[in-house]
Scaffold this active site. Sequence first.
Site, PDB file in Angstrom:
ATOM      1  N   HIS A  79       0.806  -1.231   0.000  1.00  0.00           N
ATOM      2  CA  HIS A  79       0.000   0.000   0.000  1.00  0.00           C
ATOM      3  C   HIS A  79       0.838   1.279   0.000  1.00  0.00           C
ATOM      4  O   HIS A  79       0.407   2.307  -0.511  1.00  0.00           O
ATOM      5  CB  HIS A  79      -0.997  -0.009   1.172  1.00  0.00           C
ATOM      6  CG  HIS A  79      -0.415   0.388   2.491  1.00  0.00           C
ATOM      7  ND1 HIS A  79       0.433  -0.415   3.211  1.00  0.00           N
ATOM      8  CD2 HIS A  79      -0.563   1.531   3.225  1.00  0.00           C
ATOM      9  CE1 HIS A  79       0.778   0.199   4.336  1.00  0.00           C
ATOM     10  NE2 HIS A  79       0.192   1.377   4.369  1.00  0.00           N
ATOM     11  N   LYS A  83       5.819   5.436  -1.612  1.00  0.00           N
ATOM     12  CA  LYS A  83       6.714   6.260  -0.790  1.00  0.00           C
ATOM     13  C   LYS A  83       8.162   6.201  -1.267  1.00  0.00           C
ATOM     14  O   LYS A  83       8.972   7.048  -0.865  1.00  0.00           O
ATOM     15  CB  LYS A  83       6.626   5.852   0.685  1.00  0.00           C
ATOM     16  CG  LYS A  83       5.368   6.381   1.355  1.00  0.00           C
ATOM     17  CD  LYS A  83       5.364   6.097   2.845  1.00  0.00           C
ATOM     18  CE  LYS A  83       4.136   6.731   3.503  1.00  0.00           C
ATOM     19  NZ  LYS A  83       4.051   6.403   4.935  1.00  0.00           N
ATOM     20  N   HIS A 108       2.107   9.980  -2.560  1.00  0.00           N
ATOM     21  CA  HIS A 108       2.561   8.589  -2.461  1.00  0.00           C
ATOM     22  C   HIS A 108       1.444   7.606  -2.809  1.00  0.00           C
ATOM     23  O   HIS A 108       1.704   6.549  -3.379  1.00  0.00           O
ATOM     24  CB  HIS A 108       3.140   8.283  -1.070  1.00  0.00           C
ATOM     25  CG  HIS A 108       2.124   7.954  -0.025  1.00  0.00           C
ATOM     26  ND1 HIS A 108       1.522   8.911   0.773  1.00  0.00           N
ATOM     27  CD2 HIS A 108       1.578   6.769   0.376  1.00  0.00           C
ATOM     28  CE1 HIS A 108       0.678   8.335   1.590  1.00  0.00           C
ATOM     29  NE2 HIS A 108       0.679   7.031   1.381  1.00  0.00           N
ATOM     30  N   HIS A 132      -6.128   3.712   0.261  1.00  0.00           N
ATOM     31  CA  HIS A 132      -6.166   3.655   1.728  1.00  0.00           C
ATOM     32  C   HIS A 132      -6.304   5.020   2.402  1.00  0.00           C
ATOM     33  O   HIS A 132      -6.555   5.092   3.604  1.00  0.00           O
ATOM     34  CB  HIS A 132      -4.939   2.897   2.283  1.00  0.00           C
ATOM     35  CG  HIS A 132      -3.624   3.550   1.998  1.00  0.00           C
ATOM     36  ND1 HIS A 132      -2.974   3.422   0.787  1.00  0.00           N
ATOM     37  CD2 HIS A 132      -2.826   4.334   2.764  1.00  0.00           C
ATOM     38  CE1 HIS A 132      -1.827   4.074   0.822  1.00  0.00           C
ATOM     39  NE2 HIS A 132      -1.716   4.648   2.005  1.00  0.00           N
ATOM     40  N   HIS A 133      -6.143   6.101   1.653  1.00  0.00           N
ATOM     41  CA  HIS A 133      -6.368   7.439   2.222  1.00  0.00           C
ATOM     42  C   HIS A 133      -7.650   8.086   1.696  1.00  0.00           C
ATOM     43  O   HIS A 133      -7.888   9.270   1.928  1.00  0.00           O
ATOM     44  CB  HIS A 133      -5.179   8.358   1.933  1.00  0.00           C
ATOM     45  CG  HIS A 133      -3.967   8.060   2.766  1.00  0.00           C
ATOM     46  ND1 HIS A 133      -3.964   8.186   4.141  1.00  0.00           N
ATOM     47  CD2 HIS A 133      -2.729   7.625   2.419  1.00  0.00           C
ATOM     48  CE1 HIS A 133      -2.755   7.846   4.600  1.00  0.00           C
ATOM     49  NE2 HIS A 133      -2.007   7.498   3.580  1.00  0.00           N
ATOM     50  N   ASP A 161      -4.953   0.826   7.940  1.00  0.00           N
ATOM     51  CA  ASP A 161      -3.777   1.694   7.835  1.00  0.00           C
ATOM     52  C   ASP A 161      -3.711   2.643   9.033  1.00  0.00           C
ATOM     53  O   ASP A 161      -2.646   2.825   9.637  1.00  0.00           O
ATOM     54  CB  ASP A 161      -3.833   2.491   6.530  1.00  0.00           C
ATOM     55  CG  ASP A 161      -2.656   3.435   6.371  1.00  0.00           C
ATOM     56  OD1 ASP A 161      -1.500   2.957   6.431  1.00  0.00           O
ATOM     57  OD2 ASP A 161      -2.875   4.648   6.201  1.00  0.00           O
TER      58      ASP A 161
END
Length: 208
Positions: A79, A83, A108, A132-133, A161
């Site tokens: 995930h 980064k 990212h 995931h964000h 997360d």
Amino acid sequence: LGEDSFEKNLWEKIPRIKQELSFAQIKELARFFAQIVDYKSPFTSTHSIGVAEDAERLSRYMGFDEETVQKMYLAGALHDIGKVAVGNEILEKPGRLTEDEFAVMKHHAAYTYYILSGVDDFDEIRDWAAFHHERLDGTGYPFGKTATELNTQERMMACIDIYQALTESRPYKQGMPHEKACEILRDMANKGWLDDTIVKQVEDCFRG
């Protein structure tokens, strides 16, 4: 040479060999890449593996079939692969990020999406990993997805997360206890960011 032509020339010299890998081999590769991401910054030295293990555990707890469970492990492990494109001066900054730095950090998740888009038959895992964000009310990133566009696994990954980030210890902070982390998740669900049903599953699954 421009960046595009450089990449084109590189792949002409180093042909890509398509191989069929077993699920176990793919899982080992995912763990390997997760370790690369985690070792990039001591601040998050176990985060990707922690998310992968939590995703596997929660999926199994919620009764999903084994293939979905293993795919969620892969999505968790990968995930944060985006980064690798973010500088350590931002990843390792101990204080609050400036608006410009946070804008770079937010990229990212998009990088994760584009990196995993290059893997054949990975669309489902790519989305579970990269979203995931995202938030149910559309205020998340990188794509501003809304509740109608986010499936169960994507909603699970958002909760996992955050839970893992809150409960893991880092050089600059002690990990939170389970109850405190769940309190924060419940608050985020009340704000319309997270799925409250999944938050409850997280609370039950990781208690004790």
